[in-house]
Scaffold this motif. Structure first.
Motif, mmCIF file in Angstrom:
data_model
loop_
_atom_site.group_PDB
_atom_site.id
_atom_site.type_symbol
_atom_site.label_atom_id
_atom_site.label_comp_id
_atom_site.label_asym_id
_atom_site.label_seq_id
_atom_site.Cartn_x
_atom_site.Cartn_y
_atom_site.Cartn_z
ATOM 1 N N TYR A 53 55.550 25.783 30.848
ATOM 2 C CA TYR A 53 56.991 26.043 30.795
ATOM 3 C C TYR A 53 57.261 27.506 30.446
ATOM 4 C CZ TYR A 53 61.908 24.864 30.204
ATOM 5 O OH TYR A 53 63.266 24.799 30.356
ATOM 6 N N GLU A 54 56.520 28.010 29.481
ATOM 7 C CA GLU A 54 56.682 29.402 29.058
ATOM 8 C C GLU A 54 56.279 30.363 30.182
ATOM 9 O OE1 GLU A 54 55.470 32.109 25.166
ATOM 10 O OE2 GLU A 54 54.599 30.115 25.416
ATOM 11 N N SER A 57 58.957 30.388 32.834
ATOM 12 C CA SER A 57 60.132 31.137 32.362
ATOM 13 C C SER A 57 59.921 32.634 32.576
ATOM 14 C CB SER A 57 60.396 30.851 30.884
ATOM 15 O OG SER A 57 60.720 29.499 30.695
ATOM 16 N N ARG A 60 60.154 33.507 36.284
ATOM 17 C CA ARG A 60 61.566 33.583 36.701
ATOM 18 C C ARG A 60 62.153 34.938 36.310
ATOM 19 N NH1 ARG A 60 65.653 29.222 38.191
ATOM 20 N NH2 ARG A 60 67.460 30.538 38.411
ATOM 21 N N ASN A 61 61.820 35.403 35.114
ATOM 22 C CA ASN A 61 62.291 36.728 34.683
ATOM 23 C C ASN A 61 61.684 37.849 35.523
ATOM 24 O OD1 ASN A 61 63.875 35.585 32.676
ATOM 25 N ND2 ASN A 61 62.301 35.805 31.116
ATOM 26 N N ASN A 65 62.441 33.479 41.758
ATOM 27 C CA ASN A 65 63.616 32.658 41.494
ATOM 28 C C ASN A 65 63.711 31.395 42.350
ATOM 29 O OD1 ASN A 65 64.106 33.945 43.895
ATOM 30 N ND2 ASN A 65 66.003 34.921 43.250
ATOM 31 N N LEU A 119 59.607 20.989 35.019
ATOM 32 C CA LEU A 119 60.307 22.253 35.254
ATOM 33 C C LEU A 119 61.753 22.036 35.671
ATOM 34 C CD1 LEU A 119 57.604 24.387 37.079
ATOM 35 C CD2 LEU A 119 58.090 24.173 34.637
ATOM 36 N N LYS A 121 64.502 21.690 34.096
ATOM 37 C CA LYS A 121 65.527 22.501 33.416
ATOM 38 C C LYS A 121 65.581 23.926 33.966
ATOM 39 C CE LYS A 121 65.470 19.881 29.148
ATOM 40 N NZ LYS A 121 65.094 19.859 27.739
ATOM 41 N N ILE A 122 64.483 24.403 34.552
ATOM 42 C CA ILE A 122 64.450 25.750 35.125
ATOM 43 C C ILE A 122 64.747 25.709 36.619
ATOM 44 C CG2 ILE A 122 63.046 27.820 35.493
ATOM 45 C CD1 ILE A 122 61.347 26.995 33.090
#
Length: 177
Positions: A53-54, A57, A60-61, A65, A119, A121-122
């Motif tokens: 998950y980390e 994240s 994505r940053n 995307n 994933l 939530k992302i």
């Protein structure tokens, strides 16, 4: 002294073999393992289940995307089950010179806990893809909003795409009326 010099050169070759995204994740404190690029040159990275998950994240940053694909595969009887993720950068078509792509893989020992973070939530698009991977391989996605079978009947036993799956002699269909 020669041993120190040879150690440094082997460390440098390891760094050179790591892909750019793998190096970026490492700099940001996300432990990962750089895997060989695939046949078309896309970087492959392995992460531990508790860091997925980390890591995503951070991806994505970095601009990845869009989750283009999530799936699973079985390396063979007695070997690992794998959950893989293919991320790309989606932008204005007029601005794109080359699509950026990366693949993450999570290797799970089949005789251990087969749970990894969802994933959803992302990336909302992971919903049915994670359900299919659960349905076919038995990989559980923690915090998935609807963790139930997608392709097989709810009372089906086993995971049909595992290479050690034994097909039942029959399956009694329920009355549809």
């Amino acid at each position: 002294m020669e041993k120190d010099g040879s150690a440094k050169s082997s460390d440098n070759s390891l760094i050179e073999k790591e892909g750019f995204i793998s190096q970026s994740l490492s700099k940001d404190g996300i432990p990962n393992q750089s895997l060989p690029d695939d046949h078309i040159g896309i970087e492959n990275i392995s992460v531990e289940p508790n860091k997925l998950y980390e890591a995503v994240s951070f991806l994505r940053n970095y601009g990845f995307n869009y989750l283009q694909c999530q799936g699973g595969y079985d390396e063979g009887p007695g070997k690992n089950l794998v959950s893989f993720y293919h991320f790309i950068t989606v932008d204005d078509l007029q601005k794109i010179e080359k699509i950026k792509e990366v693949r993450l893989k999570v290797f799970l020992k089949r005789d251990s806990d087969l749970s990894i973070p969802s994933l959803y939530k992302i990336f909302k698009g992971s919903d049915w893809q994670e359900r299919e991977t659960f349905d076919m391989y038995g990989i559980n996605f923690i915090d998935h909003p609807n963790p139930k079978r997608l392709l097989m009947p709810e009372d089906w036993r086993g995971w049909p795409l595992r290479k050690d799956y034994i097909q039942p002699d029959f399956y009694e269909l329920q009355d549809a009326y």
